[in-house]
Structure formats: structure tokens, C-alpha cells
Design a protein around this motif. Structure first.
Motif, PDB file in Angstrom:
ATOM      1  N   TRP A  10       0.804  -1.215   0.000  1.00  0.00           N
ATOM      2  CA  TRP A  10       0.000   0.000   0.000  1.00  0.00           C
ATOM      3  C   TRP A  10       0.843   1.274   0.000  1.00  0.00           C
ATOM      4  O   TRP A  10       0.281   2.370  -0.042  1.00  0.00           O
ATOM      5  N   TRP A  11       2.145   1.143   0.101  1.00  0.00           N
ATOM      6  CA  TRP A  11       2.992   2.335   0.210  1.00  0.00           C
ATOM      7  C   TRP A  11       2.828   3.310  -0.960  1.00  0.00           C
ATOM      8  O   TRP A  11       2.810   4.524  -0.736  1.00  0.00           O
ATOM      9  N   PRO A  12       2.746   2.847  -2.212  1.00  0.00           N
ATOM     10  CA  PRO A  12       2.498   3.824  -3.291  1.00  0.00           C
ATOM     11  C   PRO A  12       1.214   4.633  -3.091  1.00  0.00           C
ATOM     12  O   PRO A  12       1.172   5.831  -3.381  1.00  0.00           O
ATOM     13  N   THR A  13       0.173   3.966  -2.571  1.00  0.00           N
ATOM     14  CA  THR A  13      -1.075   4.672  -2.285  1.00  0.00           C
ATOM     15  C   THR A  13      -0.877   5.687  -1.169  1.00  0.00           C
ATOM     16  O   THR A  13      -1.418   6.809  -1.221  1.00  0.00           O
ATOM     17  N   ILE A  14      -0.094   5.314  -0.165  1.00  0.00           N
ATOM     18  CA  ILE A  14       0.174   6.233   0.948  1.00  0.00           C
ATOM     19  C   ILE A  14       0.944   7.452   0.457  1.00  0.00           C
ATOM     20  O   ILE A  14       0.611   8.599   0.790  1.00  0.00           O
ATOM     21  N   TYR A  15       1.978   7.214  -0.356  1.00  0.00           N
ATOM     22  CA  TYR A  15       2.762   8.329  -0.890  1.00  0.00           C
ATOM     23  C   TYR A  15       1.885   9.245  -1.747  1.00  0.00           C
ATOM     24  O   TYR A  15       2.014  10.476  -1.698  1.00  0.00           O
ATOM     25  N   SER A  16       1.002   8.651  -2.537  1.00  0.00           N
ATOM     26  CA  SER A  16       0.103   9.441  -3.374  1.00  0.00           C
ATOM     27  C   SER A  16      -0.842  10.292  -2.527  1.00  0.00           C
ATOM     28  O   SER A  16      -1.099  11.461  -2.843  1.00  0.00           O
ATOM     29  N   THR A  17      -1.352   9.715  -1.428  1.00  0.00           N
ATOM     30  CA  THR A  17      -2.246  10.454  -0.533  1.00  0.00           C
ATOM     31  C   THR A  17      -1.535  11.635   0.110  1.00  0.00           C
ATOM     32  O   THR A  17      -2.065  12.754   0.162  1.00  0.00           O
ATOM     33  N   ILE A  18      -0.325  11.396   0.607  1.00  0.00           N
ATOM     34  CA  ILE A  18       0.445  12.473   1.247  1.00  0.00           C
ATOM     35  C   ILE A  18       0.806  13.543   0.221  1.00  0.00           C
ATOM     36  O   ILE A  18       0.720  14.754   0.501  1.00  0.00           O
ATOM     37  N   PHE A  19       1.210  13.111  -0.968  1.00  0.00           N
ATOM     38  CA  PHE A  19       1.597  14.052  -2.022  1.00  0.00           C
ATOM     39  C   PHE A  19       0.421  14.953  -2.409  1.00  0.00           C
ATOM     40  O   PHE A  19       0.569  16.173  -2.547  1.00  0.00           O
ATOM     41  N   TYR A  20      -0.750  14.364  -2.547  1.00  0.00           N
ATOM     42  CA  TYR A  20      -1.943  15.140  -2.901  1.00  0.00           C
ATOM     43  C   TYR A  20      -2.307  16.126  -1.795  1.00  0.00           C
ATOM     44  O   TYR A  20      -2.707  17.264  -2.069  1.00  0.00           O
ATOM     45  N   SER A  21      -2.153  15.697  -0.534  1.00  0.00           N
ATOM     46  CA  SER A  21      -2.506  16.575   0.588  1.00  0.00           C
ATOM     47  C   SER A  21      -1.632  17.818   0.617  1.00  0.00           C
ATOM     48  O   SER A  21      -2.080  18.889   1.043  1.00  0.00           O
ATOM     49  N   TYR A  22      -0.370  17.714   0.168  1.00  0.00           N
ATOM     50  CA  TYR A  22       0.506  18.886   0.126  1.00  0.00           C
ATOM     51  C   TYR A  22      -0.094  19.972  -0.771  1.00  0.00           C
ATOM     52  O   TYR A  22      -0.107  21.154  -0.406  1.00  0.00           O
ATOM     53  N   PHE A  23      -0.572  19.567  -1.930  1.00  0.00           N
ATOM     54  CA  PHE A  23      -1.119  20.537  -2.875  1.00  0.00           C
ATOM     55  C   PHE A  23      -2.428  21.144  -2.373  1.00  0.00           C
ATOM     56  O   PHE A  23      -2.699  22.321  -2.612  1.00  0.00           O
ATOM     57  N   VAL A  24      -3.237  20.345  -1.681  1.00  0.00           N
ATOM     58  CA  VAL A  24      -4.481  20.875  -1.132  1.00  0.00           C
ATOM     59  C   VAL A  24      -4.181  21.906  -0.047  1.00  0.00           C
ATOM     60  O   VAL A  24      -4.830  22.957   0.028  1.00  0.00           O
ATOM     61  N   VAL A  25      -3.172  21.627   0.792  1.00  0.00           N
ATOM     62  CA  VAL A  25      -2.774  22.583   1.826  1.00  0.00           C
ATOM     63  C   VAL A  25      -2.231  23.857   1.183  1.00  0.00           C
ATOM     64  O   VAL A  25      -2.520  24.974   1.636  1.00  0.00           O
ATOM     65  N   ILE A  26      -1.440  23.716   0.109  1.00  0.00           N
ATOM     66  CA  ILE A  26      -0.916  24.892  -0.597  1.00  0.00           C
ATOM     67  C   ILE A  26      -2.058  25.735  -1.151  1.00  0.00           C
ATOM     68  O   ILE A  26      -2.060  26.971  -1.040  1.00  0.00           O
ATOM     69  N   ALA A  27      -3.041  25.069  -1.751  1.00  0.00           N
ATOM     70  CA  ALA A  27      -4.187  25.802  -2.309  1.00  0.00           C
ATOM     71  C   ALA A  27      -4.936  26.554  -1.217  1.00  0.00           C
ATOM     72  O   ALA A  27      -5.323  27.716  -1.394  1.00  0.00           O
ATOM     73  N   CYS A  28      -5.152  25.907  -0.069  1.00  0.00           N
ATOM     74  CA  CYS A  28      -5.838  26.563   1.041  1.00  0.00           C
ATOM     75  C   CYS A  28      -5.010  27.732   1.572  1.00  0.00           C
ATOM     76  O   CYS A  28      -5.556  28.791   1.906  1.00  0.00           O
ATOM     77  N   ALA A  29      -3.685  27.554   1.648  1.00  0.00           N
ATOM     78  CA  ALA A  29      -2.810  28.634   2.110  1.00  0.00           C
ATOM     79  C   ALA A  29      -2.871  29.832   1.167  1.00  0.00           C
ATOM     80  O   ALA A  29      -2.854  30.988   1.613  1.00  0.00           O
ATOM     81  N   VAL A  30      -2.934  29.574  -0.145  1.00  0.00           N
ATOM     82  CA  VAL A  30      -3.046  30.664  -1.117  1.00  0.00           C
ATOM     83  C   VAL A  30      -4.339  31.446  -0.898  1.00  0.00           C
ATOM     84  O   VAL A  30      -4.347  32.687  -0.938  1.00  0.00           O
ATOM     85  N   VAL A  31      -5.426  30.736  -0.632  1.00  0.00           N
ATOM     86  CA  VAL A  31      -6.716  31.390  -0.412  1.00  0.00           C
ATOM     87  C   VAL A  31      -6.675  32.256   0.853  1.00  0.00           C
ATOM     88  O   VAL A  31      -7.122  33.418   0.854  1.00  0.00           O
ATOM     89  N   ILE A  32      -6.155  31.697   1.945  1.00  0.00           N
ATOM     90  CA  ILE A  32      -6.087  32.445   3.201  1.00  0.00           C
ATOM     91  C   ILE A  32      -5.154  33.643   3.065  1.00  0.00           C
ATOM     92  O   ILE A  32      -5.453  34.749   3.549  1.00  0.00           O
ATOM     93  N   TYR A  33      -4.028  33.461   2.375  1.00  0.00           N
ATOM     94  CA  TYR A  33      -3.096  34.570   2.160  1.00  0.00           C
ATOM     95  C   TYR A  33      -3.750  35.681   1.343  1.00  0.00           C
ATOM     96  O   TYR A  33      -3.607  36.871   1.663  1.00  0.00           O
ATOM     97  N   ASP A  34      -4.458  35.301   0.280  1.00  0.00           N
ATOM     98  CA  ASP A  34      -5.124  36.305  -0.549  1.00  0.00           C
ATOM     99  C   ASP A  34      -6.191  37.038   0.244  1.00  0.00           C
ATOM    100  O   ASP A  34      -6.355  38.259   0.105  1.00  0.00           O
ATOM    101  N   TRP A  35      -6.934  36.308   1.076  1.00  0.00           N
ATOM    102  CA  TRP A  35      -7.964  36.954   1.893  1.00  0.00           C
ATOM    103  C   TRP A  35      -7.347  37.960   2.853  1.00  0.00           C
ATOM    104  O   TRP A  35      -7.841  39.085   3.000  1.00  0.00           O
ATOM    105  N   GLY A  36      -6.255  37.572   3.521  1.00  0.00           N
ATOM    106  CA  GLY A  36      -5.585  38.499   4.418  1.00  0.00           C
ATOM    107  C   GLY A  36      -4.998  39.692   3.688  1.00  0.00           C
ATOM    108  O   GLY A  36      -5.035  40.823   4.181  1.00  0.00           O
TER     109      GLY A  36
END
Length: 298
Positions: A10-36
Motif C-alpha cells: 500500500w505504500w504507493p497509495t500512501i505516498y500518493s495520498t500524502i503528495f496530494y494533501s501537500y497541494f491541497v494545503v498549498i491551495a488553502c494557504a493561497v486562499v487564506i493569504y489572498d484573503w488576508g
């Protein structure tokens, strides 16, 4: 049903999940930064101005989109425990929040085009009828997809992952909604370009009209930025129709592609969408400031 496993397969699936979460966090950070970054301007141009329908539409689109980004981030974090049913319900909430913001942004686009065509009732009726003819099938197909979606919880070596299944024809229906949405966006862009070119030609034949030209420039700049982001997201959604894409969806290149589109989609709804109103308010505020300065000059 919860599946718990420490199998190294399952490790490839785990790496894919973690990798995807990085981009979602980046997207959320961009939104919060723009709002501020834009909050001071928002207070001046939105909160302190006379309230109107556009004010309400801006606030709903802005803050629903921010909530959309935060909830999406919470779902994607691999360290946050969540059951399959809860994740499926949260994804349903995200989908309908996304639909609500898209409807609001379409109403804003109709209002902008109505103003650009100098209050033409024919244009307004055409836009409203076309919007309803496109949007109603989108909502019907979206409801059909929501009924078919399934959720299953995985705990893989301490990493939480919710696998969302799209059985039956749900992928096809989802792609069709993006095709119809793309038709609407292309239509509004063509109408905006047509009237902008027409006005710019009229301005060139006159000695005055610089203010009108600048206004159309502001409208087109924000519209083109919003459309470019929408087109990037729509291209991936529509590509789900092709079996070649589905057969390689787990590859790293495709995963990066999907992750980048996640950022584009979040930025489109949460950053570029509200700017469709904010940019016009800013332009008018500058005009008022310039006229006041000119009046005070001896």
C-alpha cells in the motif's frame, strides 16, 4: 466499512495520498493569504459601501469559497481520522458549495455583461434563458452523481484515506457537467470580447472616451484571468471521459497534473471569482478619488 492494513504494497497509495494533501494545503494557504492581503481593500470597497445585491453575492462567494477550501483541506489531510460515511458527506457538502459559488459567479458574469451591453434587455433575456437551459441539466446530473457516490475508509500504516467510488455512469455525468459549464464560460467570454472590441473601435474614432476604454480593459483582464483558470480545470475534468487517462491515473505525472488543477480550481473560485466584483469597485473608487482631487485643484 474500514480496511486496516500495514502491508507494504500500500505504500504507493500512501505516498500518493500524502503528495496530494501537500497541494491541497498549498491551495488553502493561497486562499487564506489572498484573503488576508485583500481584507483591507474588501473593508473599504465592500463593507463600508452602500449594500446592494452585488455586495451580498460577493460576500457569499468569497466566504463560501474559503469554507470550501478549508473543508477540502481537512478531508485531504492523511493524519485526520474520518470514516467513509463522514468523508462522503463532507465531499457532498463540498460539491454543493462548489455549485453554489459557480452559480453566484455566473450571476455576476450576467450582471457584468448586462452593464457592458448598456442595459440591453434582449441581451439580459438571452443570457438568463441560456444560463437556465445549461444550469438546470448540470444540477440534475450533479444530484444523480451525488446519489451514486460511495465512500470507504482505509487506515494504511497509520495514514487515513477515504476512497471515494464513482460507480455506474457517474464519471460520465460528472464530465458532462463540466462540458456544459465550459460552453457557458466560452459563451460569456465571446460576448465580452465582442462588445469590448466594438467599444474600443468606437473610442478610436472619437477624441474622448478614455475612461470607457479603461473600464473595459479592467473588465476584460479579470474575465480573461478567471476564464483561463476555469479552462485549465475543465480540461482535466473532461479528459476523464477518455479511457487512456483513467488507465494511467495512478502514475506520478498524472497525479501531479491533477494536483496542479486542484490549485487552479481553488484559486478560480476563491481568488479570481470575487475579483470580478472587487476590481470594478476598485476602478470606480479610483475614478471618484481622481475627480475629487481635480475638483480641489485651483
Amino acid at each position: 466499512m474500514t480496511i486496516i492494513s500495514n502491508d507494504p504494497s500500500w505504500w504507493p497509495t500512501i505516498y500518493s495520498t500524502i503528495f496530494y494533501s501537500y497541494f491541497v494545503v498549498i491551495a488553502c494557504a493561497v486562499v487564506i493569504y489572498d484573503w488576508g492581503l485583500m481584507f483591507g481593500q474588501e473593508v473599504e470597497l465592500i463593507w463600508r459601501q452602500r449594500w446592494s445585491i452585488m455586495t451580498v453575492l460577493y460576500l457569499v462567494a468569497r466566504y463560501v469559497a474559503i469554507a470550501f477550501s478549508i473543508i477540502n483541506m481537512l478531508i485531504s489531510l492523511p493524519t485526520v481520522a474520518k470514516t467513509g460515511e463522514v468523508s462522503r458527506m463532507m465531499i457532498d457538502v463540498i460539491d454543493w458549495m462548489n455549485e453554489a459559488v459557480e452559480v453566484i459567479l455566473s450571476v455576476i458574469a450576467i450582471a457584468r455583461l448586462y452593464a457592458m451591453y448598456q442595459g440591453s434587455r434582449k441581451v439580459l433575456i438571452f443570457l438568463v434563458v441560456t444560463f437556465l437551459a445549461i444550469r438546470i441539466p448540470i444540477e440534475v446530473m450533479g444530484a444523480m452523481v451525488t446519489k451514486q457516490v460511495t465512500g470507504e475508509e482505509y487506515i494504511l500504516s497509520g495514514i487515513y484515506r477515504c476512497r471515494i467510488g464513482y460507480p455506474g455512469n457517474s464519471i460520465f455525468l460528472g464530465s458532462m457537467t463540466w462540458i456544459l459549464a465550459t460552453v457557458w464560460e466560452v459563451l460569456t467570454l465571446c460576448l465580452a470580447i465582442w462588445i469590448a472590441v466594438k467599444h474600443l473601435r468606437e473610442i478610436r474614432t472619437r477624441s474622448t472616451g478614455g475612461i470607457i476604454g479603461d473600464c473595459f480593459t479592467v473588465l476584460m483582464q479579470t474575465h480573461m484571468s478567471y476564464f483561463a483558470s476555469f479552462l485549465a480545470v475543465s480540461s482535466v475534468q473532461i479528459s476523464l471521459l477518455f479511457p487512456q487517462f483513467l488507465s494511467h491515473v495512478s502514475s506520478q505525472d498524472i497525479q501531479i497534473y491533477i494536483c496542479l488543477v486542484q490549485i487552479f480550481h481553488t484559486v478560480q473560485l476563491s481568488v479570481l471569482g470575487p475579483r470580478l466584483i472587487l476590481s470594478v469597485r476598485e476602478y470606480h473608487a479610483k475614478l471618484v478619488a481622481c475627480s475629487d482631487t481635480a475638483t480641489d485643484m485651483p
